[in-house]
Design a protein around this motif. Structure first.
Motif, PDB file in Angstrom:
ATOM      1  N   GLY A 111     -16.930  19.563   9.998  1.00 31.28           N
ATOM      2  CA  GLY A 111     -17.904  19.797  11.066  1.00 31.28           C
ATOM      3  C   GLY A 111     -17.773  18.860  12.236  1.00 31.28           C
ATOM      4  N   SER A 112     -16.749  18.005  12.246  1.00 32.57           N
ATOM      5  CA  SER A 112     -16.562  17.059  13.346  1.00 32.57           C
ATOM      6  C   SER A 112     -15.224  17.291  14.011  1.00 32.57           C
ATOM      7  CB  SER A 112     -16.644  15.622  12.814  1.00 32.57           C
ATOM      8  OG  SER A 112     -16.333  14.680  13.822  1.00 32.57           O
ATOM      9  N   GLN A 113     -15.143  16.920  15.295  1.00 31.64           N
ATOM     10  CA  GLN A 113     -13.874  16.988  16.015  1.00 31.64           C
ATOM     11  C   GLN A 113     -13.254  15.602  16.161  1.00 31.64           C
ATOM     12  OE1 GLN A 113     -12.611  20.008  16.941  1.00 31.64           O
ATOM     13  NE2 GLN A 113     -14.415  20.824  15.897  1.00 31.64           N
ATOM     14  N   LYS A 114     -14.004  14.598  15.773  1.00 30.49           N
ATOM     15  CA  LYS A 114     -13.577  13.215  15.958  1.00 30.49           C
ATOM     16  C   LYS A 114     -12.798  12.712  14.743  1.00 30.49           C
ATOM     17  CE  LYS A 114     -15.465   8.596  16.802  1.00 30.49           C
ATOM     18  NZ  LYS A 114     -16.711   7.788  16.923  1.00 30.49           N
ATOM     19  N   THR A 115     -11.644  12.096  15.005  1.00 32.57           N
ATOM     20  CA  THR A 115     -10.847  11.529  13.911  1.00 32.57           C
ATOM     21  C   THR A 115     -11.270  10.083  13.660  1.00 32.57           C
ATOM     22  OG1 THR A 115      -9.095  10.808  15.431  1.00 32.57           O
ATOM     23  CG2 THR A 115      -8.859  12.985  14.422  1.00 32.57           C
ATOM     24  N   GLU A 116     -11.090   9.664  12.410  1.00 36.00           N
ATOM     25  CA  GLU A 116     -11.414   8.294  12.018  1.00 36.00           C
ATOM     26  C   GLU A 116     -10.185   7.665  11.374  1.00 36.00           C
ATOM     27  OE1 GLU A 116     -14.894   7.932   9.510  1.00 36.00           O
ATOM     28  OE2 GLU A 116     -15.644   9.858  10.246  1.00 36.00           O
ATOM     29  N   LYS A 117      -9.830   6.475  11.804  1.00 39.38           N
ATOM     30  CA  LYS A 117      -8.719   5.750  11.199  1.00 39.38           C
ATOM     31  C   LYS A 117      -9.141   5.209   9.830  1.00 39.38           C
ATOM     32  CE  LYS A 117      -5.349   5.944  14.234  1.00 39.38           C
ATOM     33  NZ  LYS A 117      -4.016   6.510  13.872  1.00 39.38           N
ATOM     34  N   VAL A 118      -8.258   5.316   8.839  1.00 40.57           N
ATOM     35  CA  VAL A 118      -8.555   4.801   7.501  1.00 40.57           C
ATOM     36  C   VAL A 118      -7.383   3.953   7.004  1.00 40.57           C
ATOM     37  CG1 VAL A 118     -10.227   6.521   6.706  1.00 40.57           C
ATOM     38  CG2 VAL A 118      -7.789   7.027   6.540  1.00 40.57           C
ATOM     39  N   ASP A 119      -7.700   2.717   6.666  1.00 39.73           N
ATOM     40  CA  ASP A 119      -6.705   1.822   6.068  1.00 39.73           C
ATOM     41  C   ASP A 119      -6.886   1.913   4.561  1.00 39.73           C
ATOM     42  OD1 ASP A 119      -4.940  -0.189   5.395  1.00 39.73           O
ATOM     43  OD2 ASP A 119      -6.402  -1.791   5.758  1.00 39.73           O
ATOM     44  N   ILE A 120      -5.984   2.620   3.911  1.00 37.95           N
ATOM     45  CA  ILE A 120      -6.219   2.983   2.517  1.00 37.95           C
ATOM     46  C   ILE A 120      -4.884   3.166   1.798  1.00 37.95           C
ATOM     47  CG2 ILE A 120      -6.227   5.483   2.853  1.00 37.95           C
ATOM     48  CD1 ILE A 120      -8.694   5.642   1.123  1.00 37.95           C
ATOM     49  N   ARG A 121      -4.892   2.869   0.501  1.00 41.49           N
ATOM     50  CA  ARG A 121      -3.729   3.195  -0.328  1.00 41.49           C
ATOM     51  C   ARG A 121      -4.114   4.374  -1.213  1.00 41.49           C
ATOM     52  NH1 ARG A 121      -1.330  -1.268  -4.187  1.00 41.49           N
ATOM     53  NH2 ARG A 121      -3.546  -1.593  -4.582  1.00 41.49           N
ATOM     54  N   ILE A 122      -3.233   5.354  -1.275  1.00 39.99           N
ATOM     55  CA  ILE A 122      -3.485   6.527  -2.115  1.00 39.99           C
ATOM     56  C   ILE A 122      -2.562   6.491  -3.324  1.00 39.99           C
ATOM     57  CG2 ILE A 122      -3.307   9.036  -2.278  1.00 39.99           C
ATOM     58  CD1 ILE A 122      -4.335   9.251   0.521  1.00 39.99           C
ATOM     59  N   ILE A 123      -3.177   6.606  -4.494  1.00 43.71           N
ATOM     60  CA  ILE A 123      -2.440   6.794  -5.744  1.00 43.71           C
ATOM     61  C   ILE A 123      -2.885   8.135  -6.311  1.00 43.71           C
ATOM     62  CG2 ILE A 123      -1.983   5.929  -8.067  1.00 43.71           C
ATOM     63  CD1 ILE A 123      -2.696   3.140  -7.118  1.00 43.71           C
ATOM     64  N   ALA A 124      -1.944   9.019  -6.529  1.00 43.35           N
ATOM     65  CA  ALA A 124      -2.254  10.336  -7.087  1.00 43.35           C
ATOM     66  C   ALA A 124      -1.682  10.430  -8.501  1.00 43.35           C
ATOM     67  CB  ALA A 124      -1.684  11.438  -6.210  1.00 43.35           C
ATOM     68  N   ALA A 125      -2.247  11.325  -9.296  1.00 45.00           N
ATOM     69  CA  ALA A 125      -1.759  11.510 -10.668  1.00 45.00           C
ATOM     70  C   ALA A 125      -1.805  12.985 -11.023  1.00 45.00           C
ATOM     71  CB  ALA A 125      -2.604  10.704 -11.653  1.00 45.00           C
ATOM     72  N   THR A 126      -0.905  13.379 -11.903  1.00 44.31           N
ATOM     73  CA  THR A 126      -0.873  14.780 -12.344  1.00 44.31           C
ATOM     74  C   THR A 126      -0.260  14.894 -13.725  1.00 44.31           C
ATOM     75  OG1 THR A 126      -0.076  16.995 -11.780  1.00 44.31           O
ATOM     76  CG2 THR A 126       1.387  15.175 -11.265  1.00 44.31           C
ATOM     77  N   ASN A 127      -0.762  15.867 -14.493  1.00 42.64           N
ATOM     78  CA  ASN A 127      -0.111  16.216 -15.762  1.00 42.64           C
ATOM     79  C   ASN A 127       0.584  17.567 -15.635  1.00 42.64           C
ATOM     80  OD1 ASN A 127      -2.197  18.059 -15.810  1.00 42.64           O
ATOM     81  ND2 ASN A 127      -3.306  17.090 -17.488  1.00 42.64           N
ATOM     82  N   ALA A 128       0.581  18.103 -14.399  1.00 47.16           N
ATOM     83  CA  ALA A 128       1.203  19.407 -14.132  1.00 47.16           C
ATOM     84  C   ALA A 128       2.608  19.205 -13.560  1.00 47.16           C
ATOM     85  CB  ALA A 128       0.344  20.198 -13.154  1.00 47.16           C
ATOM     86  N   LYS A 147       0.818  -1.221   0.000  1.00 46.61           N
ATOM     87  CA  LYS A 147       0.000   0.000   0.000  1.00 46.61           C
ATOM     88  C   LYS A 147       0.847   1.265   0.000  1.00 46.61           C
ATOM     89  CE  LYS A 147      -4.273  -1.888   1.827  1.00 46.61           C
ATOM     90  NZ  LYS A 147      -5.348  -1.787   2.834  1.00 46.61           N
ATOM     91  N   ALA A 148       2.023   1.172  -0.604  1.00 43.19           N
ATOM     92  CA  ALA A 148       2.866   2.359  -0.716  1.00 43.19           C
ATOM     93  C   ALA A 148       2.157   3.423  -1.549  1.00 43.19           C
ATOM     94  CB  ALA A 148       4.198   1.993  -1.365  1.00 43.19           C
ATOM     95  N   THR A 149       2.326   4.678  -1.151  1.00 42.61           N
ATOM     96  CA  THR A 149       1.733   5.787  -1.894  1.00 42.61           C
ATOM     97  C   THR A 149       2.471   5.960  -3.224  1.00 42.61           C
ATOM     98  OG1 THR A 149       1.230   6.847   0.194  1.00 42.61           O
ATOM     99  CG2 THR A 149       1.087   8.213  -1.767  1.00 42.61           C
ATOM    100  N   VAL A 150       1.715   6.169  -4.292  1.00 38.87           N
ATOM    101  CA  VAL A 150       2.283   6.257  -5.643  1.00 38.87           C
ATOM    102  C   VAL A 150       1.845   7.562  -6.287  1.00 38.87           C
ATOM    103  CG1 VAL A 150       2.389   5.166  -7.923  1.00 38.87           C
ATOM    104  CG2 VAL A 150       2.179   3.733  -5.870  1.00 38.87           C
ATOM    105  N   LEU A 151       2.779   8.238  -6.945  1.00 39.69           N
ATOM    106  CA  LEU A 151       2.454   9.418  -7.748  1.00 39.69           C
ATOM    107  C   LEU A 151       2.726   9.078  -9.205  1.00 39.69           C
ATOM    108  CD1 LEU A 151       1.598  12.397  -7.947  1.00 39.69           C
ATOM    109  CD2 LEU A 151       4.025  13.005  -7.800  1.00 39.69           C
ATOM    110  N   ILE A 152       1.692   9.201 -10.035  1.00 42.69           N
ATOM    111  CA  ILE A 152       1.806   8.902 -11.467  1.00 42.69           C
ATOM    112  C   ILE A 152       1.858  10.221 -12.235  1.00 42.69           C
ATOM    113  CG2 ILE A 152       0.762   7.728 -13.430  1.00 42.69           C
ATOM    114  CD1 ILE A 152      -0.794   6.001 -11.412  1.00 42.69           C
ATOM    115  N   LYS A 153       2.924  10.405 -13.000  1.00 43.42           N
ATOM    116  CA  LYS A 153       3.097  11.623 -13.787  1.00 43.42           C
ATOM    117  C   LYS A 153       2.978  11.301 -15.272  1.00 43.42           C
ATOM    118  CE  LYS A 153       6.340  13.915 -10.595  1.00 43.42           C
ATOM    119  NZ  LYS A 153       7.712  14.476 -10.490  1.00 43.42           N
ATOM    120  N   GLY A 154       2.450  12.246 -16.016  1.00 42.01           N
ATOM    121  CA  GLY A 154       2.350  12.044 -17.453  1.00 42.01           C
ATOM    122  C   GLY A 154       1.439  13.062 -18.092  1.00 42.01           C
TER     123      GLY A 154
END
Length: 442
Positions: free
Chosen positions: A270-287, A166-173
């Motif tokens: 609108g909330s003060q309560k944090t929520e744990k999230v088990d997630i993988r983030i993949i981001a992409a950009t053409n900039a 679940k490593a974070t990935v940045l996709i460029k192109g």
């Protein structure tokens, strides 16, 4: 390591037969795909590795014999079985000639089906081990991507290394290079493929709504917030959240994204309560995010958090050797969709596509092939391609030329064509000889 279940594709326009076959096959521990037409079967064959095809013969529009012939040429190593309610000696011979291993007549017993399947798999070529088959398949295809260039294999090699974690990935192109296809390949090729894949185009969400859409909100958090609502982060829990056009995210959202990456937790608007999230983030950009950092429109610390793994998707002009494979893929897709058959492209038309520089990348190529399929009556030729792809004559810059001078030049060309015969020239120009002399300045 557990062996993969064999994938069996069942094709029959009779829903009851499909359900019966599926129950029998599941009880034999096979994984099944169902199609009620040849068209639907082709879509499945295009995107899925099928180990055995079981098809009926009598079907509307396109019959099973044509499917057998297609499968025999495109998937020669895949065994094929036929089930039919219209048995005949001639029909059986035609089926076997079309590449089927066995021929079952409806109704048949579960044991008869089991025997035929065993016979089919015994005919499957054993020249390549499952691993070498996988490697050969990967030579020019990976998930829904195709290619054989070195640039293509650089991308797929990175996918192979990151797909199971679940490593974070940045996709460029550049726009149109297939960044979302890369993200989907990472997700669906790995061990988290059964978890959600949520794709979000950050540029399509108004800036004042980005935070609420991504992280959710509590009732009463803002005008119009009439109920508690989860965001895209909660929808993707356990799987992958793909953030396209990440450079358009507001600075407020970037701050919350940074916390989500660092602490693996989010807070609804609108909330003060944090929520744990088990997630993988993949981001992409053409900039150019480095340039955005200098302009203070993108956080530097977020940039480095996103680039744990970086994938650079090359533009199509840098992988032109992949164009024939991409064209074949799109011809298969749109030929079936628009013409109910597979189309081919003439070599000279393919050459036109290969010499173009493709500023719109793969998306532009797909659009042009789609248009060509619609316009073509058979084999796609140069005539079916848009004019701007075809050879263009570049005239030197002449600056402003008076209309009279252009007219005189044209008259002189006509006169040269008639070898100086002014009467013929006047006839071609549909003017009299006096007007001809005036235009020549004589």
């Amino acid at each position: 390591m557990a062996l993969r279940k064999e994938n069996i594709l069942i094709v029959d326009d009779d829903i009851d037969i499909l359900e019966l076959l599926q129950r029998h096959l599941k009880s034999m521990d096979f994984h099944t795909y169902k199609a009620i037409s040849v068209k639907e079967a082709l879509f499945i064959l295009k995107d899925t590795e099928i180990d055995l095809l079981i098809t009926d013969i009598q079907m509307p529009e396109v019959d099973g014999l044509q499917l057998l012939r297609y499968a025999n040429e495109h998937f020669p190593n895949m065994p094929k079985l036929v089930v039919t309610g219209y048995p005949s000696v001639d029909g059986a011979l035609e089926v076997i000639k079309s590449g089927a291993i066995d021929y079952l007549t409806k109704p048949f017993t579960k044991e008869e089906l089991k025997t035929s399947i065993a016979k089919a798999f015994s005919h499957k070529p054993k020249t390549a081990s499952p691993q070498s088959k996988k490697e050969n398949h990967a030579n020019n295809r990976y998930a829904d991507m195709v290619g054989e260039s070195e640039a293509f294999h650089k991308v797929t090699n990175i996918i192979e290394r990151v797909k199971h974690n679940k490593a974070t990935v940045l996709i460029k192109g550049e726009s149109g290079t297939g960044k979302e296809l890369v993200a989907r390949a990472i997700h669906y090729s790995g061990k988290y493929s059964r978890a959600p894949f949520i794709a979000v185009n950050c540029g399509a969400i108004p800036e004042n709504l980005q935070e609420a859409e991504l992280f959710g909100y509590k009732k009463g958090a803002f005008t119009g917030a009439n109920e508690n609502r989860n965001g895209f982060f909660q929808a993707a829990v356990g799987g992958t959240l793909f953030l396209d056009e990440i450079g358009t995210a507001s600075l407020a959202v970037q701050t919350k994204l940074l916390r989500a990456l660092q602490e693996k937790e989010i807070t609804k608007v609108g909330s003060q309560k944090t929520e744990k999230v088990d997630i993988r983030i993949i981001a992409a950009t053409n900039a150019d995010l480095q340039d955005d950092i200098k302009k203070n429109t993108f956080r530097e610390d977020l940039y480095y958090r996103l680039t744990v793994v970086e994938v650079n998707v090359p533009p199509l002009r840098e992988r032109k050797s992949d164009i024939p494979l991409l064209v074949e893929k799109f011809l298969r897709k749109y030929g079936v969709e628009y013409k109910d058959r597979l189309l081919r492209i003439a070599p000279e038309a393919l050459q036109v596509l290969e010499r173009y520089h493709w500023p719109g990348n793969i998306r532009e190529l797909e659009n042009i092939v789609q248009r060509a399929v619609i316009m073509s009556d058979g084999i796609i030729g140069v005539k079916d391609l848009p004019d701007f792809l075809k050879f263009q004559i570049e005239f030197p810059e002449r600056g402003f030329v008076p209309l009279r001078e252009m007219e005189k030049e044209y008259v002189q060309r006509v006169l040269a064509y008639t070898q100086g015969n002014k009467t013929k020239a006047a006839e071609i120009l549909q003017i009299d000889r006096k007007t001809l002399r005036d235009k020549l300045g004589q």
